[in-house]
Enzyme design. Structure first.
Site, PDB file in Angstrom:
ATOM      1  N   THR A 102       6.976 -40.864  18.897  1.00 32.05           N
ATOM      2  CA  THR A 102       5.938 -40.563  17.917  1.00 32.05           C
ATOM      3  C   THR A 102       6.044 -41.560  16.752  1.00 32.05           C
ATOM      4  O   THR A 102       7.026 -41.507  15.999  1.00 32.05           O
ATOM      5  CB  THR A 102       6.157 -39.137  17.333  1.00 32.05           C
ATOM      6  N   PRO A 103       5.082 -42.475  16.600  1.00 31.21           N
ATOM      7  CA  PRO A 103       5.149 -43.408  15.466  1.00 31.21           C
ATOM      8  C   PRO A 103       5.099 -42.623  14.154  1.00 31.21           C
ATOM      9  O   PRO A 103       4.302 -41.698  14.014  1.00 31.21           O
ATOM     10  CB  PRO A 103       3.895 -44.266  15.632  1.00 31.21           C
ATOM     11  N   GLY A 176       5.134 -32.133  21.056  1.00 29.65           N
ATOM     12  CA  GLY A 176       5.319 -31.363  19.830  1.00 29.65           C
ATOM     13  C   GLY A 176       5.434 -29.878  20.125  1.00 29.65           C
ATOM     14  O   GLY A 176       5.250 -29.436  21.272  1.00 29.65           O
ATOM     15  N   GLU A 206       4.143 -25.403  28.531  1.00 30.29           N
ATOM     16  CA  GLU A 206       5.599 -25.338  28.333  1.00 30.29           C
ATOM     17  C   GLU A 206       5.950 -23.910  27.914  1.00 30.29           C
ATOM     18  O   GLU A 206       7.042 -23.404  28.176  1.00 30.29           O
ATOM     19  CB  GLU A 206       6.041 -26.345  27.257  1.00 30.29           C
TER      20      GLU A 206
HETATM   21  C1  6MZ Z   1       7.477 -30.688  23.189  1.00 30.26           C
HETATM   22  C2  6MZ Z   1       8.949 -32.348  22.573  1.00 30.26           C
HETATM   23  C3  6MZ Z   1       9.956 -31.763  23.380  1.00 30.26           C
HETATM   24  O1  6MZ Z   1       8.847 -38.760  19.451  1.00 30.26           O
HETATM   25  O2  6MZ Z   1      10.525 -38.627  17.618  1.00 30.26           O
HETATM   26  N1  6MZ Z   1       9.475 -33.423  21.985  1.00 30.26           N
HETATM   27  N2  6MZ Z   1       7.721 -31.803  22.494  1.00 30.26           N
HETATM   28  N3  6MZ Z   1       8.397 -30.078  23.960  1.00 30.26           N
HETATM   29  C4  6MZ Z   1       9.648 -30.574  24.072  1.00 30.26           C
HETATM   30  N4  6MZ Z   1      10.551 -29.877  24.829  1.00 30.26           N
HETATM   31  C5  6MZ Z   1      11.889 -29.634  24.460  1.00 30.26           C
HETATM   32  N5  6MZ Z   1      11.057 -32.541  23.294  1.00 30.26           N
HETATM   33  C6  6MZ Z   1      10.745 -33.560  22.438  1.00 30.26           C
HETATM   34  O3  6MZ Z   1      11.077 -37.726  19.906  1.00 30.26           O
HETATM   35  C7  6MZ Z   1      11.210 -36.394  19.471  1.00 30.26           C
HETATM   36  C8  6MZ Z   1       9.875 -35.676  19.509  1.00 30.26           C
HETATM   37  O4  6MZ Z   1       9.452 -35.492  20.864  1.00 30.26           O
HETATM   38  C9  6MZ Z   1       8.746 -34.274  21.019  1.00 30.26           C
HETATM   39  C10 6MZ Z   1       8.715 -33.609  19.648  1.00 30.26           C
HETATM   40  O5  6MZ Z   1       7.508 -33.934  18.998  1.00 30.26           O
HETATM   41  C11 6MZ Z   1       9.909 -34.246  18.948  1.00 30.26           C
HETATM   42  O6  6MZ Z   1       9.791 -34.234  17.539  1.00 30.26           O
HETATM   43  P1  6MZ Z   1      10.287 -38.871  19.096  1.00 30.26           P
HETATM   44  O7  6MZ Z   1      10.915 -40.133  19.564  1.00 30.26           O
END
Ligand code: 6MZ
Length: 354
Positions: A102-103, A176, A206
């Site tokens: 996520t940028p 998210g 999910e």
């Molecule tokens: C939904 C998830 C997730 O983007 O900051 N993220 N979103 N369900 C999940 N299941 C456990 N696991 C991770 O990586 C972290 C972000 O990925 C998404 C969430 O938005 C989390 O803040 P980045 O690299």
């Protein structure tokens, strides 16, 4: 060869890995010690909260992401984590990785463009050092609102014509906290993304959410489903939902440890991999957040194989499913398929009977 070693040797494809969720202990420690002087108390408590591999609710997982984000809130950290995560996947014999992130715009520290430029530059560097091909998905966080999503799409569009980064940006992810917002509000953004040729991987069901999931699937915008935990009838999904997924033949990105450790699936034998495998539906085994859930892609293959008594042929098919579902242009996909097939052929007959 024993099953775990065999899973390690498989030429694997990882299609569902969130960058900030994929940090190993070593990387977290590196970042924490770099910050130690600045804020000792905060870091001590952070270390406790992010202690990995624990069973926690989905809500608690999102608290963990907030803490991880606070230690990766600068460009230097982003460069470090991108290189480390890619090298770790390569060391786990992942041949092709679609990494998503996520940028983020952090005032006085980095703009979204600087964030993504750094991730992309680090990706190029990491690919030079390891035998792995990597593409990026820009993530839309459903908790950050539609305005933020438009600006992420704008950024993705800018990269499409970039000489070096263009071929590395293959699509968008929608992720998210599934309890935040409503995905239907994001449809105009996703329609525009599709028009621009970006592929779309969307976290769906999910948690139980039939109406939202059906709306998204009926939009015809989704190329791959993340998790899809509550789609099949055994988990309470409607017949209509199941029928739409079957009809569209949409690949599912399955993350067994993530679902168990975040409490949306009771145990491995209750995981929907079993259901979809019986239906012969395309599924791809993925890690989701290998750091937060203390796993690796090889361990996820191992867990799936042990739980559902997968044969050598099943494991090979799972690797090839990853190739088929990749967001790569056809020519590159064929090349990847040949490489993966060659390695699979060399492993034939080497799995010790379970
Ligand atoms: C939904 C998830 C997730 O983007 O900051 N993220 N979103 N369900 C999940 N299941 C456990 N696991 C991770 O990586 C972290 C972000 O990925 C998404 C969430 O938005 C989390 O803040 P980045 O690299």
């Amino acid at each position: 060869m024993e099953l775990l070693d065999y899973c390690r040797s498989l030429p694997k494809v990882e299609l569902h890995a969130h960058l900030n969720g994929s940090l190993s202990d070593a990387t977290v420690l590196k970042l924490l010690s770099a910050r130690e002087q600045q804020d000792g108390d905060f870091l001590a408590s952070a270390e406790v909260t992010i202690k990995r591999g624990h069973q926690r609710t989905l809500e608690e997982c999102f608290q963990v992401f907030r803490i991880l984000h606070s230690i990766t809130d600068n460009l230097e950290a982003m460069q470090t984590i991108t290189q480390d995560v890619i090298q770790e996947f390569a060391a786990d014999n992942v041949k092709y990785l679609e990494l998503r992130t996520t940028p983020k715009n952090i005032p006085n520290k980095m703009t979204k463009k600087e964030y993504m430029d750094t991730v992309l530059e680090a990706t190029v560097e990491a690919m030079k050092k390891s035998n792995i091909r990597v593409c990026l998905l820009l993530s839309i966080d459903r908790a950050r609102g539609v305005e933020d999503a438009w600006s992420t799409l704008q950024l993705a569009k800018e990269y499409l014509t970039h000489d070096v980064f263009g071929p590395l940006v293959c699509g968008l992810d929608v992720s998210g906290n599934p309890h935040s917002g409503d995905l239907k509000d994001y449809l105009p953004v996703l329609q525009e993304a599709q028009k621009c040729g970006l592929k779309l991987a969307v976290h769906l069901a999910e948690v139980s959410s039939d109406t939202e999931t059906l709306t998204m699937l009926n939009s015809g915008l989704v190329d791959r489903i993340g998790h899809g935990t509550f789609i099949h009838p055994d988990a309470g999904g409607s017949k209509e939902l199941h029928a739409v997924v079957r009809k569209q033949n949409l690949p599912l990105e399955l993350c067994i440890s993530s679902n168990i450790k975040s409490g949306t699936v009771k145990s491995a034998c209750h995981h929907h991999l079993g259901f979809w495998k019986k239906e012969n539906h395309p599924v791809v085994i993925c890690t989701d957040d290998k750091g937060v859930f203390s796993t690796s892609l090889s361990e996820e293959f191992y867990l799936g194989a042990q739980t559902f008594h997968l044969s050598e042929g099943d494991l090979h098919s799972l690797c090839l499913n990853g190739v088929d579902a990749a967001f790569l242009p056809q020519v590159e996909k064929q090349k990847l398929r040949q490489e993966v097939q060659k390695d699979l052929d060399s492993l034939k007959g080497k799995l010790t009977c379970q």
